[in-house]
Design an enzyme around this catalytic site. Structure first.
Site, PDB file in Angstrom:
ATOM      1  N   LYS B  84       0.820  -1.224   0.000  1.00  0.00           N
ATOM      2  CA  LYS B  84       0.000   0.000   0.000  1.00  0.00           C
ATOM      3  C   LYS B  84       0.847   1.264   0.000  1.00  0.00           C
ATOM      4  O   LYS B  84       0.572   2.192  -0.758  1.00  0.00           O
ATOM      5  CB  LYS B  84      -0.937   0.004   1.213  1.00  0.00           C
ATOM      6  CG  LYS B  84      -2.318  -0.502   0.854  1.00  0.00           C
ATOM      7  CD  LYS B  84      -3.402  -0.116   1.823  1.00  0.00           C
ATOM      8  CE  LYS B  84      -3.006  -0.108   3.255  1.00  0.00           C
ATOM      9  NZ  LYS B  84      -2.857  -1.450   3.804  1.00  0.00           N
ATOM     10  N   PHE B 371      -4.152  -0.956   6.947  1.00  0.00           N
ATOM     11  CA  PHE B 371      -4.870  -2.233   7.039  1.00  0.00           C
ATOM     12  C   PHE B 371      -5.790  -2.456   5.820  1.00  0.00           C
ATOM     13  O   PHE B 371      -5.593  -1.871   4.761  1.00  0.00           O
ATOM     14  CB  PHE B 371      -5.689  -2.310   8.339  1.00  0.00           C
ATOM     15  CG  PHE B 371      -4.874  -2.614   9.564  1.00  0.00           C
ATOM     16  CD1 PHE B 371      -3.487  -2.513   9.572  1.00  0.00           C
ATOM     17  CD2 PHE B 371      -5.493  -3.013  10.742  1.00  0.00           C
ATOM     18  CE1 PHE B 371      -2.746  -2.802  10.713  1.00  0.00           C
ATOM     19  CE2 PHE B 371      -4.748  -3.301  11.885  1.00  0.00           C
ATOM     20  CZ  PHE B 371      -3.392  -3.188  11.871  1.00  0.00           C
ATOM     21  N   PHE B 459       3.476  -8.406  -8.960  1.00  0.00           N
ATOM     22  CA  PHE B 459       4.675  -9.069  -8.446  1.00  0.00           C
ATOM     23  C   PHE B 459       5.302  -9.853  -9.586  1.00  0.00           C
ATOM     24  O   PHE B 459       4.642 -10.172 -10.579  1.00  0.00           O
ATOM     25  CB  PHE B 459       4.332 -10.032  -7.302  1.00  0.00           C
ATOM     26  CG  PHE B 459       3.925  -9.358  -6.014  1.00  0.00           C
ATOM     27  CD1 PHE B 459       3.804  -7.982  -5.898  1.00  0.00           C
ATOM     28  CD2 PHE B 459       3.665 -10.124  -4.879  1.00  0.00           C
ATOM     29  CE1 PHE B 459       3.432  -7.380  -4.709  1.00  0.00           C
ATOM     30  CE2 PHE B 459       3.293  -9.535  -3.691  1.00  0.00           C
ATOM     31  CZ  PHE B 459       3.169  -8.159  -3.600  1.00  0.00           C
TER      32      PHE B 459
END
Lengths: 636, 636
Positions: B84, B371, B459
């Site tokens: 994030k 979160f 990724f």
């Protein structure tokens, strides 16, 4: 006038400290630095009124001559203090703004604990102050916070290591400390594991080369929890943390331990900050900190725990002295604030070194030594001068009529209660009697072979005859000179006589600086020498336990270290009630400890409180912010 | 390009974070500030690469339009995190250095505990980082240290007050709190005593006017020690401080108490820093902190203790956001770092406000919500937007193939152990199954009436088919747009598609920002609304004790406050093992607490650890300083 020095116009009656501090326009710290000879790339500003100064200054000026180092020490004070910081600043203002000398002031950073507790802010006083006083008394540039962070990371590392060793086999510990790379079967040591490996005589860089015995020695520090001597710290007066049982959460599996929190300035890391001479020296000292003993009696260090590199990272900026200014524009280093009993009680070695280079051969670095001279000055010489390679040119001893009257038999003096009338009415006889204390400090200071100037720090109620008495007796006792000074009320102008006396003292022919004891004497002998030659004791009495530890330290190779005696500041002896010039006493050495990182053996004489408490009415009841202007109010 | 934005040339394979951070030349922070529209007098530099920014910026620009606020939130992550912060920075770099937009990044300051524990440093990652990363991860400008200092001063004030009240009569307490001036018989209240006096309905300013009953009420807080809810803090992972008995020194006269230390970022003062809107608001909030109850059930505040002014003094500089920069020159506010369970989990209200003014009407303030979105985004909206008066223009939701596979039923993912092969090999079916989690987050985000852009953070091992699946399903689920982003490997260039999607979203016609619950609903109803509408629960189950306290808070006038739910980040429910989109569960509210200073009622669902521990091999084993250059090594 030199540099940013400037005359101010003190008003009478003297306003409150914070009113004075906020009434004077502050000069940009970049200007103060430039005028002091600091290059822009050597200055790290924190806003416009404070900065850190790189140690590169010292390297750049290494072939320049040092200026004169003036140590400002004092007699045994009353609990109200006798104005040592104020005199250090006032003298500097006289030299810079009135006597055209290059000058630097070096003082300690105060703890935030007393600032919000009983003391309130402190940055000198009256017309001799360091500004901005709120920054001075609060976070400044974060050095004390950095010490708390480093101290407490080390503490967490110790207890957690004990837990992990209790619950894991050698193989499991090794597997976690040097994890297997599943791709190629390799393992690798962390950068900070080599210190312990080399200490164990293991020379390989490949974890897979270790045999089971080496693995066991490497992974198992085997700390004896009863020997852990590393406390946690907070920079708060928090008496409830003086003694506690930690580890009571079920996650800690029943490993309880009794321990304490100290106030941050009592941390050995503060002592190290004050004595470290370079980043490399800081790294080495942090690694040498002894935190506990193993069950087989080995000394376990921060290096063994692999945490010394991280401690250095946390402390690297703190090693640079902080630059502020006095009301009269004197550049001022505010750096380190170690306890004067558990540690050196003086600002940092590096601040003095930088100041001496920056003022040049005809200039003055004026630096304060905490507590009475038998503590602050003795430690200045044997801890700071020895390590930093600096020599004092002049020693100034502060005395007050008030303190001498107390030493002469006057009633107790305490904060928060009205001063008994004997202290506000003329009583030459009492002053004369109390002079015995000052006489001893003069004799002590002269042991170092440096001219001694006595400064009577004038209070409003002092009479001319009282002051004259001190001046006359001081000269008779061998002081190079003795003068009355009025810098609290008048700023630097009030300390011109003191400034001239100090300048004259630098030309005294008989300078022959020397130590009172030598490195190669035994630890016991060093303590004895300080007790008898400096304190005037008949001898020392060492507890059995302390004697055993001294022998152990000698055996383990720490015998060359200087000693650091922790005792009350209120008497030349270890008994605060013995005023004047006590005789026929013996110094009781209750306990000794090793401060291997700071580089001394601590001898504790009497009980030393390392965590103050808050009074019923702490000074925070008056402290607030003007939320319109952002200005701090009520700090003093 | 706008301001100090600049393109960089990312190299492959991607070097370590610290190698990248140290390979890029850093621009003077004064230049970054100037280009961002900050005036020199609004900037307080701390060295050359970091600075604080005065809230005066906001006043100066108060009539200027705000820019677009972009909230970057995420799905329920794996324990490795889904990038994030990295995306927040990468998106900002795309907007600034590649799409010619004015942009500001707003992120949280990390705790030093994890930095030296298991996590290592964190400032984004790869070619999307904030620099200098050592300052970012260490002291920065001392804000977290200021919180520790303030938190612990308040703690000391509480216990010491209990001690003094136990040992003194009303008369003695009064005599010490308002000492008699022996000259004229006057007494005076301290500045910070008036808060308590007025609360008690006492209107006089003269202590001598108080009758005995008023004296007793004024001097005796009568704290019930069993109700003290204020813990001490350190910013260190120190598990041994999770539970302890303090006060064991004889000086505390047998008043023992069990208590805990939390990590500093869990302090209510951190929560306050993140939510305060001005110095005045900060002062008021600190005063409102409830620390305990009296024996008669009154709520005792920091104002009652007279310490709120001092806390504000300690925190006043911390209120100013810290300015740093990204690798590609984006001005970045790093400010506050409250826990996302105990508090808002977002950087500060003032940082967002300043950023929105500085970027102007066509610019972007990109801010991260901690979160999963059901926690970070929900709190952003109901705590931050409500208080700060700011509205989001776009919500970005981060998802990764890895996390969706886990939600789809993949095996556990943990730090320090090799990733199971299902995460590195193509498995579209698992991604599709796990999409249920992302779908819920999209539905949640859409509740606020703001366009939602899904970002697949790419990724290395992700397949095109896996990524395409996420994009397609996201659009079907109602996302305004969904794109793949490669900013870790390529910096801002890799996030250009994301940047364009965000820009397009600001033009979406259907913006109608709204809250999910209203202030005037009951506390219980607010919790229920979040549980059912946001988490997808069937309802809530409140423990008896929690229900009683909710009633009490309503009675005492705190019913208008928003609620802050503390629960695991690893599931939409309060049970970390329920992955994907759990259904048919009930949210158990174990305990509620009042954070009156921060301004919310805390509902604790499940157990929340507020003090992390150190692993067997903490990251400090690799951290050191190059003592020649002063450079930090091994921080990542």
């Amino acid at each position: 006038m030199v540099g940013t020095a400037r005359k101010i116009t003190p008003t009478k009656p003297v306003p409150s400290d914070i009113e004075i501090a906020q009434s004077v326009s502050i000069q940009p710290i970049t200007k103060v630095a430039q005028a002091a000879g600091i290059l822009p790339e050597e200055l790290i500003t924190y806003g416009t009124t404070k900065a850190k100064v790189s140690l590169k200054v010292r390297d750049r000026l290494k072939s320049s001559p040092d200026g004169h180092l003036v140590i400002v020490a004092g007699i045994n004070p009353t609990s109200l203090g006798e104005g040592k910081s104020t005199t250090t600043i006032g003298l500097s203002q006289a030299l810079g703004a009135h006597l055209d000398k290059n000058v630097f002031t070096c003082i300690r950073q105060p703890s935030q604990g007393p600032t919000f507790g009983i003391k309130g802010g402190a940055a000198g006083g009256g017309w001799s102050q360091v500004i901005p006083m709120d920054d001075f008394n609060l976070h400044l540039t974060g050095d004390i916070h950095a010490i708390s962070a480093a101290n407490n990371l080390l503490a967490a590392a110790i207890d957690t290591r004990v837990l992990h060793e209790r619950n894991q086999t050698d193989e499991a510990l090794f597997g976690r400390l040097c994890p297997l790379n599943p791709k190629d079967g390799s393992r690798r040591f962390g950068r900070n594991m080599f210190g312990r490996l080399r200490k164990l005589g293991i020379t390989t860089n490949d974890p897979n080369q270790l045999n089971p015995e080496e693995i066991s020695k490497f992974v198992r520090l085997d700390i004896n929890p009863d020997t852990i001597q590393w406390n946690r710290v907070v920079d708060v007066n928090d008496r409830y943390l003086r003694s506690m049982t930690i580890g009571k959460s079920p996650t800690e599996k029943g490993y309880l331990r009794d321990t304490s929190f100290d106030i941050t300035v009592a941390s050995e890391i503060m002592a190290i900050l004050a004595l470290a001479t370079s980043l490399k020296d800081l790294r080495d000292r942090l690694g040498r900190i002894v935190v506990a003993e193993s069950r087989s009696g080995d000394l376990i260090t921060a290096e063994d725990l692999g945490v010394a590199g991280a401690l250095t990272v946390l402390m690297k900026d703190a090693l640079m002295p902080n630059l502020l200014q006095s009301l009269e524009g004197t550049p001022t280093f505010v750096h380190a604030g170690p306890f004067a009993n558990l540690a050196s009680g003086n600002s940092s070695v590096v601040a003095d070194q930088l100041a001496l280079k920056l003022v040049g051969s005809d200039g003055f670095a004026v630096t304060e030594a905490g507590f009475g001279s038998e503590i602050g000055l003795e430690k200045f010489v044997h801890l700071k001068c020895r390590l930093g390679g600096v020599k004092p040119s002049v020693i100034v001893l502060i005395a007050t009529v008030r303190a001498l009257k107390m030493h002469g038999g006057g009633p107790p003096v305490a904060a928060g209660v009205p001063l008994p009338s004997v202290y506000t009415e003329e009583n030459v006889e009492l002053v004369q009697k109390g002079f015995a204390n000052l006489k001893r400090h003069i004799e002590h200071a002269k042991l170092y072979g440096v001219p001694v100037v006595v400064c009577c720090n004038r209070f409003h109620s002092d009479s001319e005859r009282e002051l004259e008495c001190i001046v006359r007796l001081s000269k008779e006792a061998g002081a190079f000179d003795a003068v009355v000074s009025n810098h609290w009320e008048e700023g630097g102008k009030g300390a011109i006589d003191l400034g001239n006396a100090v300048i004259n003292a630098t030309t005294a022919p008989d300078k022959n600086f020397q130590f009172v004891y030598n490195d190669n004497e035994s630890l016991r002998k060093k303590i004895e020498t300080i007790a008898t030659k400096v304190y005037g004791a008949d001898g020392i009495e060492i507890s059995e336990q302390a004697a055993e530890r001294l022998d152990m330290y000698e055996r383990k190779g720490f015998g060359q270290m200087p000693v650091c005696i922790a005792k009350t500041q209120y008497s030349l002896s270890a008994d605060a009630s013995l005023k004047g010039a006590p005789q026929g006493f013996v110094l009781p050495v209750r306990e000794v400890r090793l401060s291997a990182g700071a580089g001394f053996v601590l001898a504790i004489c009497g009980s030393i409180q390392t965590m103050p408490g808050l009074p019923t009415r702490p000074s925070y009841y008056d402290v607030d912010v003007d939320t319109e202007t952002g200005r701090v109010i009520g700090l003093m």
